[in-house]
Design a protein around this motif. Sequence first.
Motif, PDB file in Angstrom:
ATOM      1  N   ALA A  78       0.858  -1.186   0.000  1.00  0.00           N
ATOM      2  CA  ALA A  78       0.000   0.000   0.000  1.00  0.00           C
ATOM      3  C   ALA A  78       0.887   1.227   0.000  1.00  0.00           C
ATOM      4  CB  ALA A  78      -0.917   0.021   1.220  1.00  0.00           C
ATOM      5  N   TYR A 123       0.788   5.705  -0.409  1.00  0.00           N
ATOM      6  CA  TYR A 123      -0.112   6.824  -0.153  1.00  0.00           C
ATOM      7  C   TYR A 123       0.528   8.144  -0.597  1.00  0.00           C
ATOM      8  CZ  TYR A 123      -1.483   3.377   3.440  1.00  0.00           C
ATOM      9  OH  TYR A 123      -1.843   2.237   4.112  1.00  0.00           O
ATOM     10  N   LEU A 168      -4.869  13.180   3.456  1.00  0.00           N
ATOM     11  CA  LEU A 168      -4.773  12.084   2.488  1.00  0.00           C
ATOM     12  C   LEU A 168      -5.284  12.525   1.127  1.00  0.00           C
ATOM     13  CD1 LEU A 168      -4.087   9.052   2.143  1.00  0.00           C
ATOM     14  CD2 LEU A 168      -6.504   8.591   2.633  1.00  0.00           C
ATOM     15  N   VAL A 216      -4.685   6.572  -2.186  1.00  0.00           N
ATOM     16  CA  VAL A 216      -4.138   5.325  -1.672  1.00  0.00           C
ATOM     17  C   VAL A 216      -4.112   4.307  -2.800  1.00  0.00           C
ATOM     18  CG1 VAL A 216      -4.336   3.441  -0.018  1.00  0.00           C
ATOM     19  CG2 VAL A 216      -5.069   5.749   0.631  1.00  0.00           C
ATOM     20  N   SER A 230      -3.455   0.230  -3.342  1.00  0.00           N
ATOM     21  CA  SER A 230      -3.354  -1.040  -2.645  1.00  0.00           C
ATOM     22  C   SER A 230      -3.158  -2.123  -3.699  1.00  0.00           C
ATOM     23  CB  SER A 230      -4.625  -1.285  -1.836  1.00  0.00           C
ATOM     24  OG  SER A 230      -4.523  -2.464  -1.077  1.00  0.00           O
ATOM     25  N   PRO A 242      -1.123  -3.363   3.340  1.00  0.00           N
ATOM     26  CA  PRO A 242      -2.528  -2.933   3.194  1.00  0.00           C
ATOM     27  C   PRO A 242      -3.384  -3.164   4.436  1.00  0.00           C
ATOM     28  CG  PRO A 242      -1.807  -4.112   1.241  1.00  0.00           C
ATOM     29  CD  PRO A 242      -0.718  -4.278   2.277  1.00  0.00           C
ATOM     30  N   TRP A 243      -3.043  -4.161   5.238  1.00  0.00           N
ATOM     31  CA  TRP A 243      -3.843  -4.474   6.416  1.00  0.00           C
ATOM     32  C   TRP A 243      -3.334  -3.763   7.663  1.00  0.00           C
ATOM     33  CZ3 TRP A 243      -0.703  -7.801   3.721  1.00  0.00           C
ATOM     34  CH2 TRP A 243       0.511  -8.130   4.335  1.00  0.00           C
ATOM     35  N   ASN A 244      -2.356  -2.915   7.495  1.00  0.00           N
ATOM     36  CA  ASN A 244      -1.685  -2.313   8.635  1.00  0.00           C
ATOM     37  C   ASN A 244      -1.462  -0.836   8.357  1.00  0.00           C
ATOM     38  OD1 ASN A 244       0.047  -1.483  10.651  1.00  0.00           O
ATOM     39  ND2 ASN A 244       1.357  -3.272  10.531  1.00  0.00           N
ATOM     40  N   THR A 245      -2.028   0.038   9.171  1.00  0.00           N
ATOM     41  CA  THR A 245      -1.845   1.454   8.896  1.00  0.00           C
ATOM     42  C   THR A 245      -0.619   2.032   9.598  1.00  0.00           C
ATOM     43  OG1 THR A 245      -3.472   1.875  10.606  1.00  0.00           O
ATOM     44  CG2 THR A 245      -4.204   2.037   8.315  1.00  0.00           C
ATOM     45  N   GLU A 246       0.308   1.170  10.029  1.00  0.00           N
ATOM     46  CA  GLU A 246       1.576   1.688  10.532  1.00  0.00           C
ATOM     47  C   GLU A 246       2.370   2.131   9.325  1.00  0.00           C
ATOM     48  OE1 GLU A 246       3.572  -0.829  13.273  1.00  0.00           O
ATOM     49  OE2 GLU A 246       5.472   0.232  13.088  1.00  0.00           O
ATOM     50  N   ALA A 247       2.194   3.372   8.948  1.00  0.00           N
ATOM     51  CA  ALA A 247       2.752   3.881   7.708  1.00  0.00           C
ATOM     52  C   ALA A 247       4.141   4.465   7.921  1.00  0.00           C
ATOM     53  CB  ALA A 247       1.826   4.941   7.128  1.00  0.00           C
ATOM     54  N   PHE A 271       6.754   7.154   6.375  1.00  0.00           N
ATOM     55  CA  PHE A 271       6.675   8.350   5.554  1.00  0.00           C
ATOM     56  C   PHE A 271       8.025   8.718   4.951  1.00  0.00           C
ATOM     57  CE2 PHE A 271       2.485  10.256   6.072  1.00  0.00           C
ATOM     58  CZ  PHE A 271       1.960   9.477   7.090  1.00  0.00           C
TER      59      PHE A 271
END
Lengths: 112, 108
Positions: A31, A33, A45, A48, A50, A96-101, A103
């Motif tokens: 994923a 962004y 945002l 996105v 994915s 994609p299953w984890n929003t620990e992004a 940057f």
Amino acid sequence: DTEVTQTPKHLVMGMTNKKSLKCEQHMGHRAMYWYKQKAKKPPELMFVYSYEKLSINESVPSRFSPECPNSSLLNLHLHALQPEDSALYLCASSQPWNTEAFFGQGTRLTVV
Amino acid sequence: AQRVTQPEKLLSVFKGAPVELKCNYSYSGSPELFWYVQYSRQRLQLLLRHISRESIKGFTADLNKGETSFHLKKPFAQEEDSAMYYCALRGGFQKLVFGTGTRLLVSP
């Protein structure tokens, strides 16, 4: 490699120019962004991707055109921008299953 | 509607003092909350997430669903903690909504 790399770091463009922002990651994230951050404001945002498919478009004007050519790369094509589009553009990636992004450092864009 | 509120733009404390950065959220579902930090000239990075229930760099944050809060706390602030802190809410699949941020300034 746990970095998200964005190029260029700074970009000045005219309102009639076409330019592209690039983002690259080699963490195997599927994923990616694009965020826009105006001065003294939080990141907002924009898009996105994915599994290389556009999954979220936050009603962004068509003068911003994202592209995800493969799982490691994300581009943002810019055309006919306005001065109010001047901002810091941040790229991020995650699973994609984890929003620990994670940057990138961002591209500081100035439209003149 | 999903919204994150950080009421303080700037929090200034002395080294060794306790710190609490406030965060309140509005979300109709089951929230997932995060704190991100941005040190001077560095990229935005994850500090901690509520589901981990861990302490990072001495910081902790507890999700209080009754008060819809996720305040960030540290008992003894250090100068190197000076940074911009963003509270963020996972509002919907893959979508992070950020608060307006609090700048923490720790003076010697």
